[in-house]
Write an enzyme that holds these catalytic residues in place. Structure first.
Site, mmCIF file in Angstrom:
data_model
loop_
_atom_site.group_PDB
_atom_site.id
_atom_site.type_symbol
_atom_site.label_atom_id
_atom_site.label_comp_id
_atom_site.label_asym_id
_atom_site.label_seq_id
_atom_site.Cartn_x
_atom_site.Cartn_y
_atom_site.Cartn_z
ATOM 1 N N GLU A 1 3.101 -4.340 19.771
ATOM 2 C CA GLU A 1 2.270 -5.440 19.251
ATOM 3 C C GLU A 1 2.270 -5.547 17.724
ATOM 4 O OE1 GLU A 1 -0.726 -4.769 23.107
ATOM 5 O OE2 GLU A 1 -1.588 -4.908 21.088
ATOM 6 N N GLU B 1 3.370 -4.240 31.601
ATOM 7 C CA GLU B 1 1.917 -4.068 31.783
ATOM 8 C C GLU B 1 1.317 -5.196 32.627
ATOM 9 O OE1 GLU B 1 1.481 -2.421 27.143
ATOM 10 O OE2 GLU B 1 -0.164 -3.539 28.073
HETATM 11 O O1 G3I Z 1 -11.485 8.733 26.138
HETATM 12 C C1 G3I Z 1 -12.669 8.175 25.605
HETATM 13 C C2 G3I Z 1 -13.870 8.935 26.184
HETATM 14 O O2 G3I Z 1 -13.827 10.263 25.694
HETATM 15 C C3 G3I Z 1 -15.127 8.248 25.732
HETATM 16 O O3 G3I Z 1 -16.244 8.891 26.353
HETATM 17 C C4 G3I Z 1 -15.062 6.759 26.201
HETATM 18 C C5 G3I Z 1 -16.302 5.997 25.796
HETATM 19 O O4 G3I Z 1 -16.189 5.526 24.503
HETATM 20 O O5 G3I Z 1 -13.922 6.109 25.583
HETATM 21 C C6 G3I Z 1 -12.740 6.699 26.038
HETATM 22 O O6 G3I Z 1 -11.691 6.068 25.400
HETATM 23 C C7 G3I Z 1 -11.422 4.758 25.949
HETATM 24 C C8 G3I Z 1 -9.978 4.780 26.499
HETATM 25 O O7 G3I Z 1 -9.598 3.435 26.911
HETATM 26 C C9 G3I Z 1 -9.832 5.712 27.674
HETATM 27 O O8 G3I Z 1 -10.625 5.283 28.718
HETATM 28 C C10 G3I Z 1 -11.499 3.768 24.795
HETATM 29 O O9 G3I Z 1 -12.876 3.653 24.404
HETATM 30 C C11 G3I Z 1 -11.026 2.380 25.280
HETATM 31 O O10 G3I Z 1 -10.957 1.483 24.173
HETATM 32 C C12 G3I Z 1 -9.590 2.521 25.850
HETATM 33 O O11 G3I Z 1 -9.231 1.244 26.329
HETATM 34 C C13 G3I Z 1 -7.802 1.119 26.498
HETATM 35 C C14 G3I Z 1 -7.300 0.028 25.549
HETATM 36 O O12 G3I Z 1 -5.873 -0.176 25.771
HETATM 37 C C15 G3I Z 1 -7.525 0.403 24.104
HETATM 38 O O13 G3I Z 1 -7.192 -0.580 23.317
HETATM 39 C C16 G3I Z 1 -7.550 0.671 27.935
HETATM 40 O O14 G3I Z 1 -7.924 1.724 28.833
HETATM 41 C C17 G3I Z 1 -6.071 0.343 28.130
HETATM 42 O O15 G3I Z 1 -5.874 -0.260 29.401
HETATM 43 C C18 G3I Z 1 -5.607 -0.662 27.060
HETATM 44 O O16 G3I Z 1 -4.208 -0.860 27.218
HETATM 45 C C19 G3I Z 1 -3.566 -1.784 26.353
HETATM 46 C C20 G3I Z 1 -2.153 -1.286 26.122
HETATM 47 O O17 G3I Z 1 -2.147 -0.001 25.602
HETATM 48 C C21 G3I Z 1 -1.395 -2.236 25.224
HETATM 49 N N1 G3I Z 1 -1.444 -3.613 25.715
HETATM 50 C C22 G3I Z 1 -2.760 -4.135 26.076
HETATM 51 C C23 G3I Z 1 -3.480 -3.176 27.006
HETATM 52 C C24 G3I Z 1 -4.847 -3.741 27.365
HETATM 53 O O18 G3I Z 1 -5.664 -3.823 26.219
#
Ligand code: G3I
Length: 357
Positions: A140, A265
């Site tokens: 991205e 994805e």
């Molecule tokens: O691991 C921490 C945990 O320790 C904490 O308690 C919890 C609460 O804050 O957060 C957890 O981290 C989260 C992580 O996912 C794991 O679950 C992050 O806050 C959360 O922002 C993160 O979201 C991910 C997101 O990317 C981040 O931008 C999504 O799961 C994931 O599906 C998403 O994937 C992206 C691709 O990498 C790139 N393309 C778009 C796609 C969707 O946004």
């Protein structure tokens, strides 16, 4: 639930087998937290997929609790799972503007950014060298609305290691280092918002293609384009979106450049499908069928991954969901890990694709 004669798992139909029959890798993103704790989820993955990618655990932030330390436990866990099940493994991602560690802003400067980037790729890429099918080296990097030349995203990496060339310095360094560290892995530039027929998607495609051409002109190692494919069954205006002509023209040009394409994805959000579950699933399945039916016609498309496999763990239910408050159903298996019509549509599209050489 699905169409007659299609809706079974286990020893029956699988996304992996349907893809393998046409020489296409088929699989999904995996939540390592769920893989560790949910046996039914683990069993479904073992039954269904031939290629996996970590949804979060190979990203810079999760891997780097501090500038001098690495956390590999979750990434190792997925790598071992993939190896034990004869699955291909993707790496996602070395460079992204999101999920950077808290220490990044205060620590990474224009002076040390290149060294930080190179040592990260050497450590992570080196650890899994020879085990990775393909790396999303950069994710991205295009955001036309940021107003930078050539449509580049005004990301933290662009700020500290952008430079003024047709290819930002951080992108060149990342791809060259990845090739040196893991010569076997396909190197992928991965992005979203290039699938539609709207003006925004067309502008983004143009900027992405200009980046790929510039990389080839500068002989920067590059093997494939990742098309994320986070798409919709129905748009906010109630109409079914069109995905096809612009995207297929881009895929054809990518093929002529000697590069491959991966659907990296895919999910089909049903945010605006105002109907009961059965009709929602059908709308989602129809989009899986038409999107994959179109995209897979081009033999340059070598892999299809959905962003998760079950609605139980989809990121979409963490985002702005349906007005009626019900959970989204964007994936081939529902929250009870039962196949939906989307599963049938994906298997059928894989089955119907021209065989890869
Ligand atoms: O691991 C921490 C945990 O320790 C904490 O308690 C919890 C609460 O804050 O957060 C957890 O981290 C989260 C992580 O996912 C794991 O679950 C992050 O806050 C959360 O922002 C993160 O979201 C991910 C997101 O990317 C981040 O931008 C999504 O799961 C994931 O599906 C998403 O994937 C992206 C691709 O990498 C790139 N393309 C778009 C796609 C969707 O946004």
């Amino acid at each position: 639930m699905g169409l007659p004669g299609f809706a079974q798992t286990g020893a029956g139909l699988s996304i992996r087998a349907a893809g393998a029959g046409r020489g296409i890798l088929a699989g999904c993103a995996v939540s390592v937290r769920a893989l560790r704790s949910d046996a039914a989820y683990k069993k479904l993955l073992e039954e269904q997929v031939g290629i996996v990618v970590a949804e979060n655990e190979f990203k810079f932030g999760p891997l780097r609790p501090s500038p001098t330390t690495f956390f590999f436990d979750d990434a190792d866990y997925l790598a071992a799972f993939a190896e034990a099940n004869g699955m291909k493994l993707r790496g996602h991602n070395f460079v992204w503007h999101r999920q950077l560690p808290k220490w990044f802003d205060g620590y990474v400067t224009p002076t040390n950014a290149e060294q930080v980037l190179v040592s990260h790729i050497e450590a992570v890429g080196g650890r899994y060298a020879g085990k990775i099918h393909s790396w999303d080296v950069v994710n991205e990097a295009i955001q036309v609305s940021d107003g930078l030349p050539d449509g580049f995203r005004d990301s933290p990496w662009q700020k500290v290691l952008g430079g003024t060339g047709a290819v930002p310095r951080y992108i060149e360094v990342a791809f060259r280092t990845a090739r040196r560290v893991d010569p076997k892995a396909l190197l992928v530039y991965n992005d979203y918002g290039v699938e539609g027929e709207d003006e925004g998607s067309a502008k983004k495609r143009a900027a992405v293609m200009e980046l790929l051409r510039a990389m080839q002109r500068q002989k920067i190692p590059l093997d494939a384009l990742g098309v994320q494919s986070h798409i919709s069954a129905v748009n906010k205006d109630g109409r079914v979106p069109v995905y096809g002509p612009g995207l297929m023209a881009m895929i054809a040009e990518v093929r002529k450049m000697g590069l491959k394409v991966l659907v990296t994805e895919m999910d089909v959000n049903d945010r605006y499908v105002a109907a009961e579950v059965g009709a929602r699933d059908l709308a989602v399945a129809q989009m899986y069928g038409s999107y994959l039916g179109t995209v897979l016609q081009d033999r340059a498309v070598i892999a299809v991954l959905t962003w998760g496999i079950t609605d139980k763990y989809t990121w979409l239910n963490g985002e702005d969901s349906r007005a009626d408050g019900t959970a989204e159903r964007p994936l081939p298996f529902d929250a009870a890990l039962q196949p939906t019509a989307a599963f049938t549509a994906e298997v059928r599209a894989l089955d119907g694709a021209p065989a890869r050489d």
